[in-house]
Every structure is written in C-alpha cells, then in structure tokens.
Design an enzyme around this catalytic site. Structure first.
Site, PDB file in Angstrom:
ATOM      1  N   GLY A 123      15.576 -14.010 -15.875  1.00 59.43           N
ATOM      2  CA  GLY A 123      13.843 -14.536 -16.220  1.00 59.43           C
ATOM      3  C   GLY A 123      12.939 -14.158 -15.478  1.00 59.43           C
ATOM      4  CD  GLN A 124       9.192 -11.079 -15.403  1.00 57.48           C
ATOM      5  OE1 GLN A 124       9.977  -9.955 -16.297  1.00 57.48           O
ATOM      6  NE2 GLN A 124       8.300 -10.129 -14.396  1.00 57.48           N
TER       7      GLN A 124
ATOM      8  N   GLY B  65       7.100 -14.800 -11.228  1.00 55.66           N
ATOM      9  CA  GLY B  65       5.107 -14.651 -10.587  1.00 55.66           C
ATOM     10  C   GLY B  65       5.551 -12.968 -10.465  1.00 55.66           C
ATOM     11  CG  PHE B  66       5.818 -12.537  -6.389  1.00 58.96           C
ATOM     12  CD1 PHE B  66       4.321 -11.854  -6.238  1.00 58.96           C
ATOM     13  CD2 PHE B  66       6.140 -13.401  -6.387  1.00 58.96           C
ATOM     14  CE1 PHE B  66       3.731 -12.393  -6.245  1.00 58.96           C
ATOM     15  CE2 PHE B  66       5.194 -14.522  -5.861  1.00 58.96           C
ATOM     16  CZ  PHE B  66       3.989 -13.962  -5.786  1.00 58.96           C
ATOM     17  N   GLY B  67       7.906 -10.790 -10.322  1.00 62.45           N
ATOM     18  CA  GLY B  67       8.923  -9.367 -11.364  1.00 62.45           C
ATOM     19  C   GLY B  67      10.023 -10.555 -11.713  1.00 62.45           C
TER      20      GLY B  67
ATOM     21  CG  ASP C  22       4.482 -22.461  -4.446  1.00 66.57           C
ATOM     22  OD1 ASP C  22       4.077 -23.060  -5.287  1.00 66.57           O
ATOM     23  OD2 ASP C  22       5.357 -20.912  -5.599  1.00 66.57           O
TER      24      ASP C  22
ATOM     25  CB  VAL D 208      15.228 -12.754 -11.677  1.00 69.79           C
ATOM     26  CG1 VAL D 208      16.559 -13.457 -10.748  1.00 69.79           C
ATOM     27  CG2 VAL D 208      13.829 -13.099 -10.733  1.00 69.79           C
TER      28      VAL D 208
END
Length: 640
Positions: free
Chosen positions: A329-330, A332-334, A447, A336
């Site tokens: 997946g993608q 928020g910070f890059g 979060d 995976v």
C-alpha cells in the site's frame, strides 16, 4: 619429590579458582512485567516459597522444572530452564543466583524473567506453563565484525536451521541441539538452540524459527549473537561456548610405569596444564583491563541503535528490489512493501519519502525507543535502514491489513461478526493501556484510528504507526504543544484546539474508534437522514432516546450480545465526553470491558465537530512545517 607435590598443588589451586569463577553465573538480561504487589502480601509470601522450591529442585530435575505456590487469586507460577549441556551442580548454582537476583532487579513486580548464560528463570501471577511465548525478548550481540559476511550468513543460516529442525522435530534431543560448521579452513561457527520442554514440538519450531529470523536484524555481520525468548533461545559464536559431548573412553587403560616413571608422567601431564591455565588467566586479565568500561560484559551489547540497523541490500533482496508485486500500500509518508528475510521471516518495510523532514540522529534515536515496545496488541518494529539516502522502517508482517479495510467495506465487513469485533475492541484497549501504564516508556499515540490498527491471521488487533507518538515522564500527566499532529475526527477537542496532550487524548480517540467498530461507519463521513450530525452526535441522541442499540451495524442482523453491545456504546460515550476529567483512563476501560460487576457512570455530552466542512480522514499538519512528519521531534521525548 618437592616438585612432584608443588606443581600439583599450584595446578589444583588454579583449577579451584577456575571452578569458583565458573560457579558465578553470567547475567545476560531481565525483564520486569505485570503489576505491583504490596510488601508482606500473600502473593509475596507465595513468591518466596516458589523461588525457594525452584532453587531446591534445580539439582534434582533434568534441567527443567515448573511449579506453583499458593492458591488463587494469589498463586505464583514459576519455572527454570538450564542449558542442555550443563551439569546438575552448575544448573543449581545458576538457578539459586537467578532466584535472588530476580527479586533485586524486579522488586515487587508480579511477573518477571531473567536470563543467564546457563539458565533462565521466570515467574508470574498467571499460568505460564505449556504456552509458547516470544515476548518479552532481547537480542545480544558480539560487537566484533566477521570477515566475508555474505558467506558467513549463508553458512550460519544453514547451521541454525538444521539445529532448529533437530531440536523441534527429534524427540530424543529434549528440544536442545548444538552443532558446528566450517566457515574457513581454520575457523568454525558454533550454534546452540533450546526450547522449554513444556511446549509442543510445533510451538518449539515456531519459536526457534522466529528467533533465527532475528539474526539478520540484530547481529548481521557479527562474530556472535543471541536471541532470548521466554520459551526458547538461540546462540551462535565463532568460538566454542558450550560443552562438547565426551568421547567414549578407551577400553584399555594407559600403562603406567613404577616409581620415577610415575613421577615423570605426573610432571609431563601437569606442567603443560598449569602453563596453559596460567597463560589463559593472563590473557583473560589483559583483555579485561583493555576493554573500555562502557562496553557490555563478554562483548554482548543489548539491542541498540547499531543492532537494530539493517543492511540496505538485505532489504532490497527481501522485497525483490521493492517490486510492485510486493507493494502492500501507499501511506502518507511513503509506500509499504512485503518482504522475506533469509531465515524465512516475513516483514513489512515502510520506505519513507526523502522529504520526510527528519534528521538522521533523530530518526535513529526514535527508532530505538519505539523498538523497546513489546506487547501482543502492538505491531513490533524490528529495525531500520538508513543508507544511500534511504530511510526504511522494518516491521513484523501482519497479514490481514488494517481494520478500516474491513469495517468500512460493504463486503468485507461481514467477515467481522460481533465476537471478532468485541475481541478487537478489547485488544486495542489492552494495547493502549500498555502504552499508557505498563511499557518501559509512557507513550501517547496521538493518531489512533482504524487505518492504524492492523489485524493478524487470527484477527487480533495490533496498534501501529507511532510516527506521531509523544513520550511522557512517568510522573507527567499532561503537557502542551504547538505541534498538532493527528487526524480530524479522532482528535480530542482540547488537543486539536489548544494543543493540550494527555492520556485522555488517546481515550477520546479510542471512544471514536469503538463507536465506529460498533456502527461500521466513519465518524467523519457519517450522515443520518436529513440531519447533519457526526457519529458521536447520533450515538448521543440514540442514548438519550433510549434506543442505543439502533446504532449497531445492520450487517450484524441482531446476531450480537445486547448486553455487550450496550456496554460498548456506554463506554464509547464515556470516552468521548467533552470534559477531559470525566473521561475514564484506559485502566478503567479495560476493567469495564472485562468485568460486568464494574459499575459504569452515566455519560455527559460528547464533543462536537463541524465535520461537514472537513475532508474525511485528513491528517492534520504540523503547525511549524509545510508537511506532516513521520516522527515527532526528538526534543519531545522523555524517558519514563
């Protein structure tokens, strides 16, 4: 004649000194767990009886013994395991030392474990028998590097995997195996694996295989290393560290002459032995003198920044060069990626974008802190890679992706019946309680949301993504910050508007998450008929109207426990109350979820947000930067 007596005397003294030194077991590591018992309590008396029983039975058992002391609810459970190559006398010495030292290192703790080179000892206020446990654990390493690491890793992997198969699958081994392999023409590598014999062969295989999978993480390219777990441990070294099995004795005794010949034979045998002992003693003394004081005993180093660091090529190979086929997946910070290490262990690799906005020192410091967290309801951070301008985070692989892919998906939500949802709610609560109260660090997650809850093969929840986590001192209850990070719809109002952080901030997020699991809809994108109201408003209205069960996900088709569902809704509303002081702690939440005898107070009105004006699940950016950051600043961190 004088020589004949003096040399044996010197040698005997040296041997006695050597034995005396060997009888002092080498401490490796310990972990203090569970709650606190009061002094002079019934549990303390039972624990003292337990440890006395373990010590007295160490010489009588075959290297392993488990027992209990006292009656519920104050029963003390305990066991010891001695290394499979030591004598009963050595075993007893080690267990006796462990029984004393564990109380000194873990005073008044209801659960603890201590490892030595030659034994482990553990106790608990809950049963620990016949159950494979891998947490807590630790990796120790020899800080010296090996030459030709690629060849060494291949030989080491083959050796350790063969030892795992022998120990786990051959009943005659007693779940203990040692072996060696040729590394070079002049150098061997030695390995040892062992499980507690009360677990099954399959569990032993799993435990040891997981431990072997840790070697590239903790000890890549090192001359030696150990992985210690409650139910198993492994070790490898370039130097022989275990006792070899004695060869069968020669059936014909050596012929010995009389008189002077006998004296000569004694001298011939004793002089080389004495010289060897003296030389070894001098070498050992010199090494001890040369070694810096801050270096850990026997060149072992507790898992730290260096031992958590992966080689980039190792991760590149594990992910097939970060192929699209392995992309999970993608974030928020890059992106995976899924990967597999040489030992067969599956990993998840988060490849941070190059503009993540954090320096190398802060990145590594925070990784080391987060890696100390060990709980079955937290995703475990295995390590990191900081090389070639790459910043990689390596986690354990969790196969069922995140919770939001189930509860918010019209098709997959049916896979989560009420029993699974209730288990997930309780697991998240226990994970948060660990962060707030029971971990070596005191952590506010900041979060908590469905996309940060991963599900394992048995649908057990694991809290993930500690990028925005804030660490508190043990005596600290709240603080303020100008760095507002998190996700709209899950942030407590006092935090979102005023930057006030406390454990109650996470409690609010948990309440929102709980109500989303019950309803099967997002708080931010929730609309009911013609009303513009969020999920919290809707739940509060139904509660006041006496129709709270109408909140339940319609896909459950009334196949749920009404009392459990009502209790969850009640707890959810308590957690999202606007007044911080009215919200329960996670300790109270766990108690309310597990005990129906606990009386729940009536909730007051929840906090309200104008969600219709906000993008659903939009991460809130750091006020001081133009982009969100994967980790909070290092200055925000306070060790517990």
């Amino acid at each position: 004649m004088q020589l004949q007596w003096s040399i044996p005397f010197v040698c005997l003294m040296l041997i006695r000194l050597g034995l005396s030194s060997a009888q002092q077991p080498d401490y490796a590591y310990h972990s203090c767990l569970g709650g606190i018992y009061t002094s002079n309590s019934t549990y303390q008396a039972n624990l003292n009886l337990l440890l006395s029983s373990l010590s007295s039975n160490a010489a009588l058992q075959n290297g392993f013994y488990n027992t209990t002391a006292g009656l519920n609810p104050n029963t003390a459970y305990g066991l010891f395991l001695c290394r499979g190559d030591v004598t009963s006398e050595v075993c007893q010495n080690c267990v006796e030392a462990a029984s004393k030292e564990i109380l000194q290192r873990c005073p008044n703790k209801k659960e603890a474990i201590i490892w030595y080179d030659l034994c482990l000892l553990r106790y608990s206020n809950q049963s620990i028998f016949s159950t494979m446990q891998q947490s807590p654990g630790v990796s120790l390493l020899n800080i010296n590097n090996i030459t030709n690491p690629d060849r060494f890793n291949q030989i080491l992997g083959d050796l350790m995997n063969s030892l795992v198969r022998r120990a786990a699958l051959d009943p005659s081994t007693g779940m203990f195996a040692t072996g060696e392999a040729n590394f070079t023409s002049f150098q061997q590598v030695y390995g040892l694996v062992q499980c507690t014999p009360d677990i099954s062969q399959s569990d032993c295989n799993i435990c040891l295989a997981e431990a072997v999978g840790q070697i590239p993480i903790c000890c890549n390219g090192k001359r030696g290393g150990r992985v210690l777990r409650p139910s198993c441990y492994i070790r490898y070294e370039i130097d022989l560290f275990y006792q070899l099995k004695p060869n069968a004795p020669d059936s014909s005794p050596p012929s010995v002459g009389k008189g002077g010949d006998s004296s000569k034979l004694i001298i011939v045998i004793i002089i080389p032995t004495a010289i060897a002992v003296i030389i070894l003693s001098i070498v050992w003394f010199c090494l001890r003198r040369k070694r810096p004081k801050d270096r850990v005993k026997d060149l072992d180093e507790i898992t730290s920044e260096e031992s958590l660091q992966f080689n980039f090529d190792t991760i590149r190979i594990a992910t097939d060069n970060f192929s699209e086929a392995n992309k999970l997946g993608q974030g928020g910070f890059g992106p995976v990626y899924r990967g597999k290490l040489f030992g067969g262990r599956e990993i998840a690799v988060k490849r941070l974008s190059r503009n993540s906005g954090q320096g190398e020192k802060e990145f590594k410091n925070e990784v080391v802190l987060v890696a100390k967290l060990q709980h079955r309801n937290l995703v475990r951070l295995l390590g990191f890679c900081l090389e070639r301008e790459e910043k990689l985070l390596i986690y354990e692989f969790v196969p069922n992706t995140s919770l939001d892919n189930f509860i918010f998906d019209p098709a997959r939500c049916t896979l989560l019946d009420w029993e699974k949802r209730y288990k997930i709610i309780r697991g998240i609560a226990r994970g948060l309680l660990y962060l707030h109260e029971d971990s070596p660090l005191r952590i506010i997650h900041r979060d908590l949301k469905p996309s940060n809850i991963l599900l394992d093969a048995e649908m057990n929840p694991k809290i993930s993504d500690f990028g925005t986590a804030r660490l508190f001192r043990v005596d600290q209850t709240q603080t303020n910050t100008s760095r507002i990070v998190g996700t709209y719809g899950y942030m407590a109002p006092e935090y979102a508007m005023h930057g006030q952080i406390s454990v109650k901030s996470d409690v609010f997020s948990f309440g929102v998450l709980l109500l989303e699991i019950v309803r099967g809809q997002k708080n931010n994108s929730f609309y009911q008929s013609q009303r513009t109201e969020d999920l919290l408003s809707y739940a509060w209205r139904l509660w006041n109207e006496g129709t709270a069960l109408e909140l339940m996900d319609s896909t459950l088709r009334e196949c749920f426990s009404a009392s459990e569902a009502m209790r969850c809704i009640h707890i959810g509303l308590l957690c999202v109350q606007e007044d911080v002081a009215d919200r329960p702690t996670m300790d109270s939440v766990v108690l309310m979820l597990s005990s129906y005898s606990a009386t729940l107070p009536l909730p007051s009105a929840p906090a309200y947000f104008l969600q219709s004006k906000m993008e659903p699940e939009k991460p809130l950016l750091d006020k001081s930067t133009s982009r969100s950051t994967e980790f909070s600043a290092n200055a925000d961190l306070y060790l517990r």
